[in-house]
Design a protein around this motif. Structure first.
Motif, mmCIF file in Angstrom:
data_model
loop_
_atom_site.group_PDB
_atom_site.id
_atom_site.type_symbol
_atom_site.label_atom_id
_atom_site.label_comp_id
_atom_site.label_asym_id
_atom_site.label_seq_id
_atom_site.Cartn_x
_atom_site.Cartn_y
_atom_site.Cartn_z
ATOM 1 N N ASP A 29 0.778 -1.031 -0.082
ATOM 2 C CA ASP A 29 -0.056 -0.022 -0.141
ATOM 3 C C ASP A 29 0.812 1.417 0.031
ATOM 4 O OD1 ASP A 29 -2.532 1.150 0.270
ATOM 5 O OD2 ASP A 29 -1.930 1.923 2.127
ATOM 6 N N GLU A 32 2.476 1.638 -3.378
ATOM 7 C CA GLU A 32 1.678 2.231 -4.480
ATOM 8 C C GLU A 32 1.205 3.608 -4.197
ATOM 9 O OE1 GLU A 32 -3.034 1.208 -5.742
ATOM 10 O OE2 GLU A 32 -1.960 -0.317 -5.115
ATOM 11 N N LYS A 33 0.973 4.066 -3.031
ATOM 12 C CA LYS A 33 0.677 5.520 -2.864
ATOM 13 C C LYS A 33 2.113 6.444 -3.216
ATOM 14 C CE LYS A 33 -2.370 4.948 0.803
ATOM 15 N NZ LYS A 33 -2.797 5.076 2.368
ATOM 16 N N THR A 36 1.886 6.746 -6.839
ATOM 17 C CA THR A 36 0.985 7.590 -7.397
ATOM 18 C C THR A 36 1.423 9.028 -7.219
ATOM 19 O OG1 THR A 36 -0.754 6.056 -6.616
ATOM 20 C CG2 THR A 36 -1.283 8.413 -6.851
#
Length: 62
Positions: A29, A32-33, A36
């Protein structure tokens, strides 16, 4: 008729596995952030505006 309890507490190995699974999910997680935020930082102000964002919105992806 007798009944038996079929639930049991997880074994030590099971608790270690569960802890590792949670940790791995948190790392995935976080990554992924991070990706982004990195992609958003590469956009121009105009491109950010097109998707309804500003530079000030990028740090919210934590």
């Amino acid at each position: 008729m007798a009944s038996f309890e079929t639930t049991s507490t997880p074994s030590f190995a099971g608790r270690i596995r569960d802890t590792f699974t949670v940790f791995a999910a948190q790392v995935a997680d976080w990554n992924e952030k991070r990706l982004t935020r990195k992609a958003l930082e590469q956009l121009t102000d105009r491109e950010l505006e097109d998707i309804g964002m500003s530079r000030a919105d990028i740090p919210r992806y934590r």
